[in-house]
Design a protein around this motif. Sequence first.
Motif, mmCIF file in Angstrom:
data_model
loop_
_atom_site.group_PDB
_atom_site.id
_atom_site.type_symbol
_atom_site.label_atom_id
_atom_site.label_comp_id
_atom_site.label_asym_id
_atom_site.label_seq_id
_atom_site.Cartn_x
_atom_site.Cartn_y
_atom_site.Cartn_z
ATOM 1 N N THR A 1 5.620 11.766 1.687
ATOM 2 C CA THR A 1 5.532 10.438 1.078
ATOM 3 C C THR A 1 4.382 10.366 0.094
ATOM 4 O O THR A 1 4.524 9.841 -1.018
ATOM 5 C CB THR A 1 5.362 9.363 2.171
ATOM 6 O OG1 THR A 1 6.514 9.356 3.012
ATOM 7 C CG2 THR A 1 5.171 7.987 1.565
ATOM 8 N N LYS A 2 3.231 10.898 0.482
ATOM 9 C CA LYS A 2 2.048 10.862 -0.382
ATOM 10 C C LYS A 2 2.305 11.615 -1.683
ATOM 11 O O LYS A 2 2.081 11.087 -2.779
ATOM 12 C CB LYS A 2 0.873 11.492 0.363
ATOM 13 C CG LYS A 2 -0.486 11.345 -0.321
ATOM 14 C CD LYS A 2 -1.546 12.078 0.478
ATOM 15 C CE LYS A 2 -2.950 11.775 -0.009
ATOM 16 N NZ LYS A 2 -3.439 10.478 0.507
ATOM 17 N N HIS B 1 -1.811 6.282 0.239
ATOM 18 C CA HIS B 1 -2.643 6.554 1.429
ATOM 19 C C HIS B 1 -1.811 6.947 2.645
ATOM 20 O O HIS B 1 -2.335 7.027 3.760
ATOM 21 C CB HIS B 1 -3.490 5.325 1.777
ATOM 22 C CG HIS B 1 -4.732 5.201 0.944
ATOM 23 N ND1 HIS B 1 -4.859 4.291 -0.087
ATOM 24 C CD2 HIS B 1 -5.905 5.890 0.974
ATOM 25 C CE1 HIS B 1 -6.060 4.407 -0.641
ATOM 26 N NE2 HIS B 1 -6.704 5.370 -0.020
ATOM 27 N N SER B 2 -0.533 7.208 2.448
ATOM 28 C CA SER B 2 0.334 7.517 3.587
ATOM 29 C C SER B 2 -0.139 8.767 4.332
ATOM 30 O O SER B 2 -0.646 9.722 3.729
ATOM 31 C CB SER B 2 1.773 7.732 3.095
ATOM 32 O OG SER B 2 2.605 8.133 4.161
ATOM 33 N N ASP B 3 0.042 8.760 5.648
ATOM 34 C CA ASP B 3 -0.276 9.935 6.465
ATOM 35 C C ASP B 3 0.775 11.024 6.296
ATOM 36 O O ASP B 3 0.545 12.173 6.686
ATOM 37 C CB ASP B 3 -0.372 9.549 7.946
ATOM 38 C CG ASP B 3 -1.566 8.646 8.220
ATOM 39 O OD1 ASP B 3 -2.574 8.755 7.488
ATOM 40 O OD2 ASP B 3 -1.499 7.832 9.155
ATOM 41 N N VAL C 1 15.172 8.566 7.365
ATOM 42 C CA VAL C 1 15.218 7.202 6.829
ATOM 43 C C VAL C 1 14.220 7.054 5.681
ATOM 44 O O VAL C 1 14.526 6.487 4.627
ATOM 45 C CB VAL C 1 14.933 6.170 7.937
ATOM 46 C CG1 VAL C 1 14.842 4.762 7.354
ATOM 47 C CG2 VAL C 1 16.005 6.237 9.018
ATOM 48 N N SER C 2 13.010 7.578 5.872
ATOM 49 C CA SER C 2 11.975 7.499 4.854
ATOM 50 C C SER C 2 12.437 8.154 3.552
ATOM 51 O O SER C 2 12.268 7.599 2.461
ATOM 52 C CB SER C 2 10.699 8.181 5.354
ATOM 53 O OG SER C 2 9.736 8.293 4.326
ATOM 54 N N PHE D 1 8.293 -0.471 1.136
ATOM 55 C CA PHE D 1 7.023 0.225 1.349
ATOM 56 C C PHE D 1 6.896 0.677 2.808
ATOM 57 O O PHE D 1 6.533 1.831 3.084
ATOM 58 C CB PHE D 1 5.850 -0.679 0.961
ATOM 59 C CG PHE D 1 5.740 -0.929 -0.521
ATOM 60 C CD1 PHE D 1 5.133 0.008 -1.348
ATOM 61 C CD2 PHE D 1 6.246 -2.091 -1.089
ATOM 62 C CE1 PHE D 1 5.038 -0.214 -2.716
ATOM 63 C CE2 PHE D 1 6.151 -2.313 -2.450
ATOM 64 C CZ PHE D 1 5.540 -1.379 -3.271
ATOM 65 N N ASP D 2 7.196 -0.208 3.730
ATOM 66 C CA ASP D 2 7.098 0.150 5.150
ATOM 67 C C ASP D 2 8.253 1.043 5.586
ATOM 68 O O ASP D 2 8.068 1.927 6.429
ATOM 69 C CB ASP D 2 7.047 -1.107 6.023
ATOM 70 C CG ASP D 2 5.694 -1.801 5.954
ATOM 71 O OD1 ASP D 2 4.689 -1.113 5.639
ATOM 72 O OD2 ASP D 2 5.628 -3.013 6.184
#
Length: 383
Positions: A252-253, A246-248, A206-207, A196-197
């Motif tokens: 990802t969102k 809720h990711s900025d 990386v994400s 998650f992080d």
Amino acid sequence: MAFFFNRGRSRQPADIVRTTKELLSRIHDSQNAPKAEEELAKQLSQMKVIVQGTPEVPPSVDQVHALVQATIQEDLLFDLSRSIHLLPFEARKDTQTVFSHILRFRPNSYAAEKDPPVISYLVHHRPEIIVELCRGYMQSQSAMPCGVILREALKFDVITAIVLYDQSSEGESAIRLSDVKPNQRQRGDGVFWRFFDWIDKSCFEVSADAYTTFRDILTRHKSLMTSYLATNFELFFARFNNILIHSDSYVTKRQSIKLLGEILLDRANYNVMMAYVESGDNLKLCMKLLRDDRKMVQYEGFHVFKVFVANPNKSVAVQRILINNRDRLLRFLPKFLDDRTDDDQFMDEKSFLVRQIELLPKEPVDRTRPTRDSPSAHTATVA
């Protein structure tokens, strides 16, 4: 004369493995690292030729088998998994190739239906290698090669089980397959929960890679994941909603909302879906997504929202929210993404939801959910 003949003789896989292991121990020492890196690159290149062959000469099964046995005997895969971020770029690529071939390798006499020997070795004797590969996302240099290797390993459900159920800390022994307890709830601090992080807080490259691996974990082995989600329902969706939805990060969102829809709409996850759509808080989250500034977030959010509205056995909490917002929804939905006129399925679904909202009772009605594959038993677990 013997000297000149021996110069052309190829080295044995066991010798290459031993040399590689010794060099890996040296690259952790900053003084010896530069020389060790150059020699390591040569050794890993030789290993790649063994497992992959060349355009002129195909790989020898006997040579590959000898290499696989040597890597197990010397515990080389563990050293590679924890050191890959220290290797030069080309050496990291070669490591990725060698590792992936070794994971897939089956001797000629090996039954096709059995997991490859190295997969069995990892889950029963050295699961720390899998955990270290996951921790490769902690370093940008190792994230993508470790991700490629992981996704090769995750084709096997036993590897996925190790990732899901391991709760070891750094330096501790990882969980063996025989110690996995599917009905035991997780604490939320194992290696799986760190994804998650890694997805939310890492740099874009990386994400993106961590998300690809995360999605593989969640969707590839359905029966395993359905059981895991049922047992860890509250913890998983709290993290999923609060961190990923809720990711900025827009990417990802959006990807996470789409993945949520895939999870809920998968027939294998029927009981998980029914538990998710009973929550008024989950409905409120989806309704906020419908008003997001970005159209693709709205669109992906719609595909989750429709599951709540289409459910014929809505909870009292969900009914109350929809009834209280009925007039606003009936004004909002007909105009919602009205530029998608060429998307017939979307337009039909939107009309269907409008009709369902029109048919809502004036007050919530307490209903008992019908039985399907004993969902009440699962609900008791996940509620």
